[in-house]
Design an enzyme around this catalytic site. Structure first.
Site, mmCIF file in Angstrom:
data_model
loop_
_atom_site.group_PDB
_atom_site.id
_atom_site.type_symbol
_atom_site.label_atom_id
_atom_site.label_comp_id
_atom_site.label_asym_id
_atom_site.label_seq_id
_atom_site.Cartn_x
_atom_site.Cartn_y
_atom_site.Cartn_z
ATOM 1 N N ASN A 48 0.754 -0.960 -0.058
ATOM 2 C CA ASN A 48 -0.111 -0.161 0.011
ATOM 3 C C ASN A 48 0.965 1.209 0.034
ATOM 4 O O ASN A 48 2.140 1.322 0.617
ATOM 5 C CB ASN A 48 -0.859 -0.107 1.229
ATOM 6 C CG ASN A 48 -0.442 -0.348 2.694
ATOM 7 O OD1 ASN A 48 0.640 -0.976 2.683
ATOM 8 N ND2 ASN A 48 -1.003 0.287 3.550
ATOM 9 N N CYS A 59 -4.254 0.918 -2.722
ATOM 10 C CA CYS A 59 -4.320 -0.204 -1.939
ATOM 11 C C CYS A 59 -3.086 -1.170 -2.641
ATOM 12 O O CYS A 59 -3.048 -1.031 -3.928
ATOM 13 C CB CYS A 59 -5.614 -0.807 -2.109
ATOM 14 S SG CYS A 59 -6.792 -0.167 -1.092
ATOM 15 N N GLU A 61 -3.331 -4.004 -3.277
ATOM 16 C CA GLU A 61 -3.998 -4.948 -4.433
ATOM 17 C C GLU A 61 -4.087 -4.268 -5.747
ATOM 18 O O GLU A 61 -3.916 -4.756 -6.677
ATOM 19 C CB GLU A 61 -5.471 -5.293 -3.948
ATOM 20 C CG GLU A 61 -5.720 -6.175 -2.921
ATOM 21 C CD GLU A 61 -5.664 -5.256 -1.521
ATOM 22 O OE1 GLU A 61 -5.068 -4.307 -1.316
ATOM 23 O OE2 GLU A 61 -6.967 -5.819 -0.710
ATOM 24 N N CYS A 103 -11.337 -2.610 -3.960
ATOM 25 C CA CYS A 103 -10.223 -3.737 -4.615
ATOM 26 C C CYS A 103 -11.071 -4.867 -5.169
ATOM 27 O O CYS A 103 -10.730 -5.431 -5.889
ATOM 28 C CB CYS A 103 -9.125 -4.127 -3.525
ATOM 29 S SG CYS A 103 -8.078 -2.646 -3.365
HETATM 30 ZN ZN LIG Z 1 -8.401 -1.616 -1.375
#
Ligand SMILES: [Zn+2]
Length: 175
Positions: A48, A59, A61, A103
């Site tokens: 992150n 994020c 992801e 996400c």
């Molecule tokens: Zn996220």
């Protein structure tokens, strides 16, 4: 438990855990690492990236998915996510985390793009608790490219993009 996973998934989880060490998380003090595995077998891991303007935080992801896409290898089949607070001692690493709503939407699009489901391996920081599910379970009935018939249009658009980029690169090389 890590032992319950097969070797490729173990490696994916380990890469996610290692990526968390590279988080920039001065505000939340919560490090997240994510690793996606494409159908080619390649793994793309990211952490992150927070920002003083909180809404700009990226994020792990999202960053990992972007890495796979930028590598021209966007068809993913699994993603591992590891997260922990690094200022709360052992307690900070004991809870399993799962991708946030945004996400989940990004993973759902990646799944539709790859014509399949994506396995999501959610872990706590110490990897003692691992929950394996699919993006279809985490975000049922997701709105996505299928709703906009993009899967039919994108291959042709992608060809157009590549041809355009090649023309621009050829012009640059002549200069
Ligand atoms: Zn996220």
């Amino acid at each position: 438990m890590l032992k319950t996973l097969d070797r490729p998934d173990c490696e994916l989880v380990e890469k996610a855990q290692e990526a968390a060490a590279r988080a920039y998380a001065p505000y939340s003090r919560f490090a997240v690492g994510a690793a996606v595995r494409s159908k080619s077998g390649a793994i793309y891991a990211a952490a992150n990236l927070e920002n003083a303007s909180s809404g700009l935080t990226i994020c792990a992801e999202a960053a990992a998915l972007s890495l796979a896409n930028s590598a021209g290898d966007p068809d993913i089949d699994a993603i591992a996510v590891v997260g922990f607070s690094f200022t709360d001692g052992a307690a900070g690493a004991s809870r399993v985390i799962a991708p946030c709503g945004s996400c989940r939407q990004l993973i759902a699009e990646a799944a539709q793009r790859a014509n399949g489901n994506v396995r999501v391996i959610c872990c706590n920081g110490e990897l003692s608790c691992i929950a394996v599910s699919t993006i279809a379970e985490l975000l049922p009935n997701a709105f996505g490219p299928e709703n906009l018939a993009v899967s039919r249009k994108w291959p042709a658009l992608q060809e157009e993009l590549r041809a355009c980029a090649e023309r621009l690169i050829a012009i640059r090389k002549k200069q």
